[in-house]
Design a protein around this motif. Structure first.
Motif, short mmCIF file in Angstrom:
data_model
loop_
_atom_site.label_atom_id
_atom_site.label_comp_id
_atom_site.label_asym_id
_atom_site.label_seq_id
_atom_site.Cartn_x
_atom_site.Cartn_y
_atom_site.Cartn_z
N GLU A 88 39.13 46.47 24.26
CA GLU A 88 40.33 46.48 23.44
C GLU A 88 41.54 45.91 24.16
OE1 GLU A 88 43.57 49.62 21.52
OE2 GLU A 88 41.72 50.39 22.43
N LEU A 89 41.80 46.38 25.38
CA LEU A 89 43.06 46.06 26.06
C LEU A 89 42.96 44.83 26.96
CD1 LEU A 89 44.37 49.62 26.97
CD2 LEU A 89 44.69 48.29 24.89
N LYS A 90 41.76 44.46 27.36
CA LYS A 90 41.54 43.28 28.21
C LYS A 90 42.54 43.24 29.38
CE LYS A 90 39.57 40.52 24.49
NZ LYS A 90 39.36 41.70 23.61
N PRO A 91 42.51 44.26 30.22
CA PRO A 91 43.48 44.33 31.31
C PRO A 91 43.29 43.23 32.34
CG PRO A 91 41.76 45.96 31.64
CD PRO A 91 41.54 45.38 30.27
N ALA A 92 44.41 42.79 32.91
CA ALA A 92 44.35 41.81 33.99
C ALA A 92 44.00 42.47 35.31
CB ALA A 92 45.70 41.10 34.11
N LEU A 93 44.19 43.80 35.40
CA LEU A 93 43.96 44.52 36.65
C LEU A 93 43.89 46.00 36.33
CD1 LEU A 93 45.53 43.80 40.07
CD2 LEU A 93 45.87 46.10 39.16
N VAL A 94 43.15 46.74 37.15
CA VAL A 94 43.13 48.21 37.04
C VAL A 94 43.60 48.79 38.37
CG1 VAL A 94 41.37 48.32 35.25
CG2 VAL A 94 40.66 48.29 37.64
N LEU A 154 35.39 54.09 34.44
CA LEU A 154 36.19 52.94 34.01
C LEU A 154 36.30 51.91 35.12
CD1 LEU A 154 38.16 51.61 31.95
CD2 LEU A 154 39.97 52.99 32.97
N PHE A 155 36.45 52.38 36.35
CA PHE A 155 36.56 51.46 37.49
C PHE A 155 35.20 50.84 37.83
CE2 PHE A 155 40.63 53.20 37.49
CZ PHE A 155 41.45 52.40 38.26
N ASP A 156 34.13 51.60 37.66
CA ASP A 156 32.80 51.01 37.82
C ASP A 156 32.61 49.86 36.84
OD1 ASP A 156 32.08 52.85 39.80
OD2 ASP A 156 31.20 54.25 38.36
N ALA A 157 33.01 50.08 35.59
CA ALA A 157 32.85 49.04 34.56
C ALA A 157 33.73 47.84 34.85
CB ALA A 157 33.19 49.62 33.18
N ALA A 158 34.95 48.09 35.36
CA ALA A 158 35.84 46.98 35.70
C ALA A 158 35.26 46.14 36.83
CB ALA A 158 37.21 47.52 36.10
N LEU A 159 34.65 46.78 37.81
CA LEU A 159 34.03 46.04 38.91
C LEU A 159 32.89 45.15 38.40
CD1 LEU A 159 33.93 48.78 41.70
CD2 LEU A 159 35.19 46.62 41.80
N ARG A 195 34.23 42.15 36.87
CA ARG A 195 35.05 41.39 37.82
C ARG A 195 36.54 41.40 37.45
NH1 ARG A 195 31.75 38.73 41.32
NH2 ARG A 195 29.59 38.39 40.67
N ILE A 196 36.96 42.51 36.89
CA ILE A 196 38.39 42.73 36.67
C ILE A 196 38.98 43.23 37.98
CG2 ILE A 196 40.12 44.07 35.38
CD1 ILE A 196 37.99 44.30 33.13
N PRO A 197 40.01 42.59 38.52
CA PRO A 197 40.55 43.01 39.82
C PRO A 197 40.96 44.48 39.82
CG PRO A 197 41.47 40.90 39.16
CD PRO A 197 40.71 41.42 37.97
N SER A 198 40.72 45.14 40.95
CA SER A 198 41.06 46.55 41.06
C SER A 198 41.76 46.82 42.39
CB SER A 198 39.81 47.44 40.95
OG SER A 198 38.89 47.14 41.99
N ILE A 199 42.71 47.75 42.34
CA ILE A 199 43.41 48.25 43.51
C ILE A 199 43.33 49.77 43.45
CG2 ILE A 199 45.62 48.45 44.73
CD1 ILE A 199 46.47 45.84 43.31
N CYS A 200 42.96 50.40 44.56
CA CYS A 200 42.88 51.86 44.61
C CYS A 200 43.61 52.37 45.84
CB CYS A 200 41.43 52.33 44.63
SG CYS A 200 40.51 51.96 43.11
N VAL A 201 44.33 53.46 45.67
CA VAL A 201 45.09 54.08 46.75
C VAL A 201 44.58 55.49 46.96
CG1 VAL A 201 47.39 54.70 47.59
CG2 VAL A 201 47.11 52.72 46.06
N ASP A 237 38.23 46.42 44.81
CA ASP A 237 38.51 45.14 45.47
C ASP A 237 39.47 45.32 46.63
OD1 ASP A 237 36.95 43.52 43.71
OD2 ASP A 237 38.50 43.73 42.20
N VAL A 238 40.55 46.05 46.41
CA VAL A 238 41.54 46.31 47.47
C VAL A 238 41.72 47.81 47.59
CG1 VAL A 238 43.89 45.94 48.31
CG2 VAL A 238 42.74 44.14 46.98
N LEU A 239 41.42 48.35 48.76
CA LEU A 239 41.64 49.76 49.04
C LEU A 239 42.85 49.90 49.94
CD1 LEU A 239 40.79 52.76 49.04
CD2 LEU A 239 39.37 52.24 51.05
N VAL A 240 43.83 50.69 49.50
CA VAL A 240 45.03 50.96 50.29
C VAL A 240 45.00 52.42 50.70
CG1 VAL A 240 47.55 51.02 50.32
CG2 VAL A 240 46.36 49.17 49.14
N THR A 241 44.92 52.67 52.00
CA THR A 241 44.94 54.03 52.51
C THR A 241 46.36 54.40 52.91
OG1 THR A 241 44.50 53.34 54.79
CG2 THR A 241 42.59 53.79 53.38
#
Length: 335
Positions: A160-166, A198-203, A206-212, A252-256
């Motif tokens: 539905e939303l077709k996000p550019a990033l999660v 949701l993040f598994d599905a985004a990966l 190949r929807i870019p993901s950032i996690c903190v 894709d990008v993990l920020v600790t």
């Protein structure tokens, strides 16, 4: 990237990974830094800078960490950091950020967002407002608390939303046994939205993901699973046996960071430096405002087990000082 920008990114990373809580985050940072091959805050800022103007971004945060008492009790680490990211994207990209969380946490999260200067609107209205730049906006979506429903909802939401990033901050993911663990190794998955699906599905898409994250049990920490097992308490096994607390979902990008909020503030600062936009910084006054607003809402300091403006057991004044130091690190970029 210039040498000055790379050095700034490294300073931000080192600053926000000072392990004041003694959780072993510095080891997680070393593993994430080696995996990324560059500074974490800078890599996240680059990903945010690359999204198209007017894009939709899915953002999640929030923890129903006392759900056995009430599913309405949330933590104060996460919402302020998410608000800083949403605000930066609304101002710089006219993005429509959609907060995804449990139904029980949406009202409190919305109040944090409005305290950060954002108008919270239904998605269609938010798209209109962000499209013409008339408002800095966000929207909200409830997410299911069962695995089966969460998997179906993940596909539907991405379609539905077709996000550019999660983007996720301070959001617990399931461990290798499918359990959502606290830092004490306790199963506290009851009433918790299964947003890691949701993040598994985004990966997969190949929807870019950032996690903190700050403790190893958050969405995205699957990227440094071995470091979590070796360096985090209960990372190798829970007290009653079974897999450790480490979340299995990667990113894709993990920020600790020693406090997840700080990781978000560092990302916003790195983005501000790249775009030459000092207005995107999370100011010390805003930090105090949002953490005190969290008290009004009833968000808890999960280490102290009380409602106050300290976060993860770290005093309020330290958080205000951290916001100031982050701004100081990037200030030369605006000259």
């Amino acid at each position: 990237m210039s040498a000055a920008l790379a050095a700034m990114d490294d300073r931000l990373d080192r600053l926000v990974n000072l392990d004041l809580g003694g959780r072993g985050v510095e080891h997680l940072y070393e593993a994430a830094r080696a995996r990324q091959g560059s500074a974490l805050s800078g890599a996240a800022a680059e990903a945010l800078a690359a999204i198209p103007v007017g894009a939709t971004v899915l953002v999640t945060t929030g923890s129903v960490s006392r759900a056995w008492i009430s599913p309405t009790i949330g933590e104060n680490d996460g919402p302020a950091g998410a608000a800083a990211i949403v605000r930066a994207l609304a101002l710089s990209k006219r993005a429509t950020c959609v907060i995804v969380a449990e139904e029980t946490l949406l009202d409190g999260t919305a109040r944090i967002l409005t305290s950060a200067g954002l108008s919270v609107l239904p998605y269609d209205q938010a798209r209109i407002a962000s499209g013409d730049g008339s408002l800095a906006v966000a929207s909200m979506r409830a997410f299911p608390v069962t695995d089966g429903e969460a998997k179906a909802a993940s596909a539907a939401l991405l379609d539905e939303l077709k996000p550019a990033l999660v983007f996720s901050t301070e959001r617990v993911g399931r461990n290798a046994d499918g359990i959502y663990c606290s830092m004490r190794g306790i199963d506290y998955g009851m009433g918790r939205a299964r947003i890691d699906h949701l993040f598994d599905a985004a990966l997969v898409r190949r929807i870019p993901s950032i996690c903190v994250g700050d403790g190893g049990n958050e969405i995205g920490m699957g990227a440094v699973a071995e470091a979590v097992r070796r360096h985090v308490k209960f990372g190798d096994a829970r007290p009653d046996g079974g897999a450790g607390i480490g979340a299995v979902t990667g990113t894709d990008v993990l920020v600790t960071a020693a406090c997840s909020n700080w990781g978000c503030y560092a990302i916003a600062a790195a983005l501000a430096a790249r775009l030459k936009r000092p207005d995107l910084l999370h100011a010390p006054a805003m930090e105090e405002h949002l953490l005190r607003r969290g008290v009004d809402i009833g968000l808890i300091n999960s280490v102290g087990n009380v409602v106050d403006a300290d976060v993860d057991g770290i005093p309020l004044q330290t958080h205000i000082a951290m916001a100031d130091l982050i701004s100081a690190v990037v200030r030369p970029a605006f000259r």
